[in-house]
Design a protein around this motif. Structure first.
Motif, PDB file in Angstrom:
ATOM      1  N   LEU A   1       5.366   4.944   1.400  1.00 26.02           N
ATOM      2  CA  LEU A   1       5.030   4.594  -0.033  1.00 26.02           C
ATOM      3  C   LEU A   1       5.270   3.100  -0.479  1.00 26.02           C
ATOM      4  O   LEU A   1       5.809   3.183  -1.618  1.00 26.02           O
ATOM      5  CB  LEU A   1       5.707   5.644  -0.998  1.00 26.02           C
ATOM      6  CG  LEU A   1       5.341   7.088  -0.625  1.00 26.02           C
ATOM      7  CD1 LEU A   1       6.203   7.897  -1.545  1.00 26.02           C
ATOM      8  CD2 LEU A   1       3.971   7.221  -0.837  1.00 26.02           C
ATOM      9  N   ASP A   2       5.168   2.135   0.523  1.00 24.08           N
ATOM     10  CA  ASP A   2       5.331   0.877   0.261  1.00 24.08           C
ATOM     11  C   ASP A   2       4.020   0.308  -0.162  1.00 24.08           C
ATOM     12  O   ASP A   2       3.384  -0.509   0.664  1.00 24.08           O
ATOM     13  CB  ASP A   2       5.930   0.039   1.190  1.00 24.08           C
ATOM     14  CG  ASP A   2       6.571  -1.388   0.971  1.00 24.08           C
ATOM     15  OD1 ASP A   2       6.085  -1.703  -0.252  1.00 24.08           O
ATOM     16  OD2 ASP A   2       7.461  -1.756   1.466  1.00 24.08           O
ATOM     17  N   ALA A   3       3.524   0.637  -1.416  1.00 26.86           N
ATOM     18  CA  ALA A   3       2.028   0.320  -1.645  1.00 26.86           C
ATOM     19  C   ALA A   3       2.004  -1.508  -1.629  1.00 26.86           C
ATOM     20  O   ALA A   3       0.795  -1.868  -1.281  1.00 26.86           O
ATOM     21  CB  ALA A   3       1.989   0.680  -3.233  1.00 26.86           C
ATOM     22  N   ASP A   4       3.212  -2.235  -2.162  1.00 29.31           N
ATOM     23  CA  ASP A   4       2.485  -3.617  -2.171  1.00 29.31           C
ATOM     24  C   ASP A   4       2.435  -4.079  -0.815  1.00 29.31           C
ATOM     25  O   ASP A   4       1.565  -5.049  -0.561  1.00 29.31           O
ATOM     26  CB  ASP A   4       3.823  -4.184  -2.776  1.00 29.31           C
ATOM     27  CG  ASP A   4       3.833  -3.969  -4.256  1.00 29.31           C
ATOM     28  OD1 ASP A   4       2.740  -3.784  -4.929  1.00 29.31           O
ATOM     29  OD2 ASP A   4       4.960  -4.118  -5.067  1.00 29.31           O
ATOM     30  N   LYS A   5       3.294  -3.762  -0.022  1.00 34.54           N
ATOM     31  CA  LYS A   5       3.169  -4.140   1.494  1.00 34.54           C
ATOM     32  C   LYS A   5       1.810  -3.508   1.950  1.00 34.54           C
ATOM     33  O   LYS A   5       1.143  -4.303   2.977  1.00 34.54           O
ATOM     34  CB  LYS A   5       4.300  -3.478   2.604  1.00 34.54           C
ATOM     35  CG  LYS A   5       5.576  -4.235   2.120  1.00 34.54           C
ATOM     36  CD  LYS A   5       5.801  -5.598   2.725  1.00 34.54           C
ATOM     37  CE  LYS A   5       6.976  -6.380   2.359  1.00 34.54           C
ATOM     38  NZ  LYS A   5       8.010  -5.729   3.445  1.00 34.54           N
ATOM     39  N   ALA A   6       1.315  -2.407   1.710  1.00 32.25           N
ATOM     40  CA  ALA A   6       0.022  -1.968   2.192  1.00 32.25           C
ATOM     41  C   ALA A   6      -1.056  -2.821   1.775  1.00 32.25           C
ATOM     42  O   ALA A   6      -1.984  -3.212   2.332  1.00 32.25           O
ATOM     43  CB  ALA A   6      -0.117  -0.448   1.767  1.00 32.25           C
ATOM     44  N   TYR A   7      -0.965  -3.247   0.260  1.00 28.82           N
ATOM     45  CA  TYR A   7      -2.070  -4.284  -0.288  1.00 28.82           C
ATOM     46  C   TYR A   7      -2.005  -5.246   0.402  1.00 28.82           C
ATOM     47  O   TYR A   7      -3.119  -6.005   0.534  1.00 28.82           O
ATOM     48  CB  TYR A   7      -1.511  -4.135  -1.601  1.00 28.82           C
ATOM     49  CG  TYR A   7      -1.636  -2.934  -2.479  1.00 28.82           C
ATOM     50  CD1 TYR A   7      -2.455  -1.893  -1.846  1.00 28.82           C
ATOM     51  CD2 TYR A   7      -0.944  -2.634  -3.610  1.00 28.82           C
ATOM     52  CE1 TYR A   7      -2.515  -0.805  -2.791  1.00 28.82           C
ATOM     53  CE2 TYR A   7      -1.063  -1.676  -4.413  1.00 28.82           C
ATOM     54  CZ  TYR A   7      -1.644  -0.583  -4.091  1.00 28.82           C
ATOM     55  OH  TYR A   7      -1.568   0.406  -4.634  1.00 28.82           O
ATOM     56  N   GLU A   8      -0.833  -5.742   0.775  1.00 28.37           N
ATOM     57  CA  GLU A   8      -0.681  -7.230   1.763  1.00 28.37           C
ATOM     58  C   GLU A   8      -1.206  -7.223   2.916  1.00 28.37           C
ATOM     59  O   GLU A   8      -2.248  -7.939   3.342  1.00 28.37           O
ATOM     60  CB  GLU A   8       0.696  -7.666   1.679  1.00 28.37           C
ATOM     61  CG  GLU A   8       1.022  -8.750   2.443  1.00 28.37           C
ATOM     62  CD  GLU A   8       2.386  -9.286   2.569  1.00 28.37           C
ATOM     63  OE1 GLU A   8       2.733 -10.164   3.244  1.00 28.37           O
ATOM     64  OE2 GLU A   8       3.253  -8.643   1.927  1.00 28.37           O
ATOM     65  N   VAL A   9      -1.115  -6.002   3.636  1.00 30.65           N
ATOM     66  CA  VAL A   9      -1.880  -5.663   4.898  1.00 30.65           C
ATOM     67  C   VAL A   9      -3.488  -5.793   4.785  1.00 30.65           C
ATOM     68  O   VAL A   9      -4.421  -6.585   5.470  1.00 30.65           O
ATOM     69  CB  VAL A   9      -1.536  -4.656   5.502  1.00 30.65           C
ATOM     70  CG1 VAL A   9      -2.538  -4.227   6.988  1.00 30.65           C
ATOM     71  CG2 VAL A   9      -0.047  -4.533   5.907  1.00 30.65           C
ATOM     72  N   GLU A  10      -3.856  -5.142   3.685  1.00 32.69           N
ATOM     73  CA  GLU A  10      -5.545  -4.934   3.272  1.00 32.69           C
ATOM     74  C   GLU A  10      -5.925  -6.270   2.928  1.00 32.69           C
ATOM     75  O   GLU A  10      -7.150  -6.920   3.502  1.00 32.69           O
ATOM     76  CB  GLU A  10      -5.614  -4.192   2.162  1.00 32.69           C
ATOM     77  CG  GLU A  10      -7.143  -4.025   1.727  1.00 32.69           C
ATOM     78  CD  GLU A  10      -7.248  -3.622   0.260  1.00 32.69           C
ATOM     79  OE1 GLU A  10      -8.510  -3.184  -0.025  1.00 32.69           O
ATOM     80  OE2 GLU A  10      -6.150  -3.353  -0.536  1.00 32.69           O
ATOM     81  N   GLU A  11      -5.279  -7.190   2.149  1.00 37.50           N
ATOM     82  CA  GLU A  11      -5.593  -8.538   1.968  1.00 37.50           C
ATOM     83  C   GLU A  11      -5.759  -9.506   3.041  1.00 37.50           C
ATOM     84  O   GLU A  11      -6.664 -10.355   3.426  1.00 37.50           O
ATOM     85  CB  GLU A  11      -4.672  -9.262   1.044  1.00 37.50           C
ATOM     86  CG  GLU A  11      -4.965 -10.487   0.468  1.00 37.50           C
ATOM     87  CD  GLU A  11      -3.891 -11.373  -0.433  1.00 37.50           C
ATOM     88  OE1 GLU A  11      -3.962 -12.224  -0.613  1.00 37.50           O
ATOM     89  OE2 GLU A  11      -2.837 -10.476  -0.722  1.00 37.50           O
ATOM     90  N   HIS A  12      -4.875  -9.350   3.964  1.00 39.10           N
ATOM     91  CA  HIS A  12      -4.960 -10.014   5.363  1.00 39.10           C
ATOM     92  C   HIS A  12      -6.373  -9.625   6.119  1.00 39.10           C
ATOM     93  O   HIS A  12      -6.697 -10.373   6.838  1.00 39.10           O
ATOM     94  CB  HIS A  12      -3.593  -9.903   6.102  1.00 39.10           C
ATOM     95  CG  HIS A  12      -3.341 -10.766   7.197  1.00 39.10           C
ATOM     96  ND1 HIS A  12      -3.791 -10.638   8.341  1.00 39.10           N
ATOM     97  CD2 HIS A  12      -2.695 -11.915   7.319  1.00 39.10           C
ATOM     98  CE1 HIS A  12      -3.821 -11.825   9.201  1.00 39.10           C
ATOM     99  NE2 HIS A  12      -2.946 -12.742   8.468  1.00 39.10           N
ATOM    100  N   MET A  13      -6.346  -8.438   6.131  1.00 41.10           N
ATOM    101  CA  MET A  13      -7.668  -7.881   6.793  1.00 41.10           C
ATOM    102  C   MET A  13      -8.935  -8.484   6.206  1.00 41.10           C
ATOM    103  O   MET A  13      -9.860  -8.850   6.863  1.00 41.10           O
ATOM    104  CB  MET A  13      -7.801  -6.125   6.706  1.00 41.10           C
ATOM    105  CG  MET A  13      -6.652  -5.612   7.333  1.00 41.10           C
ATOM    106  SD  MET A  13      -6.502  -3.805   6.896  1.00 41.10           S
ATOM    107  CE  MET A  13      -8.105  -3.123   7.980  1.00 41.10           C
ATOM    108  N   ASN A  14      -9.082  -8.465   4.849  1.00 42.88           N
ATOM    109  CA  ASN A  14     -10.176  -8.844   4.168  1.00 42.88           C
ATOM    110  C   ASN A  14     -10.201 -10.663   4.609  1.00 42.88           C
ATOM    111  O   ASN A  14     -11.315 -10.997   4.830  1.00 42.88           O
ATOM    112  CB  ASN A  14      -9.969  -9.070   2.481  1.00 42.88           C
ATOM    113  CG  ASN A  14      -9.908  -7.346   2.151  1.00 42.88           C
ATOM    114  OD1 ASN A  14     -10.542  -6.615   2.959  1.00 42.88           O
ATOM    115  ND2 ASN A  14      -9.430  -7.175   1.233  1.00 42.88           N
ATOM    116  N   GLY A  15      -9.117 -11.393   4.479  1.00 42.14           N
ATOM    117  CA  GLY A  15      -9.067 -12.574   5.099  1.00 42.14           C
ATOM    118  C   GLY A  15      -9.881 -13.026   6.391  1.00 42.14           C
ATOM    119  O   GLY A  15     -10.274 -14.278   6.451  1.00 42.14           O
TER     120      GLY A  15
END
Length: 343
Positions: A143-157
């Protein structure tokens, strides 16, 4: 005289023998057998290569689901990766993915993510969706949403696209964290990318709309005209204005009849058109094809004419309309057909 073709092959060298036996263990999912082979190879100073280590790492990462083997798999998996690094054997995407899975099984999502972010130092190692999954799913489970969003952002990059499983995990962590804005975003990502979701994803969606947080978000005062304009601009699929309206949601499972009516509320389903960005992309593709196949000057002039006369909502292709169903002996260009279409 002995036929030379029937001669037995000479014995394999230690590296090839180790590879053959390790592959046999991998096919049989025999982790203990693979570990025994690895220990013997280390003891005998057998020269190990990337393929050897990847086979062992893959077997270790696949064995963490077995409670009886998990501790051993983690111990030897990380040991093999350290050994690989000490020998200067360069990991590839498969190596990193396997170790990331080990890290996630240990609950160390940060390390799993660091492994992916550090892939740039390895030649020809490009992350794939499966490389990110261990870190992403682990953060979501924690339930670490912020870290999960960080992973998604890296994927998009790096151009790695999310699929249903990843979107569902992000939707779930967003819903349980009360992040209504992200729930809205992932719901529409599912709408545009997946369309028809699996049962497990449907349950995640239901949990959000049945929860207390869903009834709390939303604007009571909103511009109806702006909402209608948004729906029109986005092809009729959604308005893009965020949560509008407030209160408890009515959540029911239903089906759609052959005539396109919802069997629950009776509303008629309508066709969803492409939105503005998709329209622009489609128009660009058509123009690109036209410039390749037609005389460029003529098509450029046509584009310039369209820009000057952009008030028109439709253009009739007179040649195709006038010659429609006219391919018979007495057929010809039907001006009346063009007139009917224009009217």
């Amino acid at each position: 005289m002995e036929n030379p073709k029937k001669k037995k092959k000479t014995s394999q060298n230690p590296e090839a023998k180790f590879q053959f036996e390790l592959n046999s263990c991998s096919k049989a999912k025999d982790l203990r057998g693979a570990i025994s082979l690895y220990d013997d190879a280390v003891l005998n100073n057998t020269r190990l290569n990337q393929h050897h280590f990847n086979a062992l790492l893959y077997l270790c990462s696949n064995s963490v689901a077995d409670d009886l083997l998990k501790t051993t798999a983690l111990d030897y998996g990380f040991r093999a990766f350290r050994h690989m690094s000490s020998l200067g054997v360069v990991p590839n995407e498969a190596s990193v993915t396997a170790v990331a899975r080990l890290a996630a099984a240990k609950g160390d999502a940060d390390y799993a993510f660091e492994l992916v972010k550090g892939m740039g130092k390895y030649n020809n190692a490009t992350p794939r969706l499966r490389t990110y999954d261990p870190a992403l799913f682990c953060f979501c489970e924690m339930l670490d949403a912020d870290k999960a969003y960080e992973v998604e952002e890296h994927m998009n990059g790096v151009g790695v696209s999310l699929e249903e499983a990843e979107l569902a995990a992000l939707l779930k962590v967003s819903a349980r964290s009360g992040r209504a804005d992200k729930v809205y975003e992932y719901l529409h990502n599912l709408r545009s990318c997946v369309r028809c979701v699996s049962e497990s994803t449907a349950v995640v969606v239901e949990e959000w709309f049945c929860g207390a947080k869903a009834s709390e978000v939303g604007e009571v005062e909103f511009d109806v005209g702006q909402v209608k304009e948004g729906v029109l601009r986005n092809g009729g699929g959604w308005h893009g204005q965020g949560w509008i309206g407030k209160g408890d949601w009515a959540v029911n499972r239903t089906s759609v009849g052959a005539d396109g009516h919802c069997c629950c509320c009776g509303e008629q389903l309508v066709c969803v058109d492409i939105d503005d960005s998709e329209t622009e992309k489609f128009a660009g593709s058509v123009a690109g094809l036209a410039l390749e196949r037609e005389v460029k000057a003529n098509f450029s002039e046509f584009q310039a004419w369209l820009e000057k006369h952009d008030a028109y909502e439709a253009i009739v292709d007179g040649a195709n309309v006038g010659l429609y169903k006219q391919n018979f002996a007495d057929g010809g260009f039907g001006i009346s057909q063009c007139s009917l279409i224009v009217l």
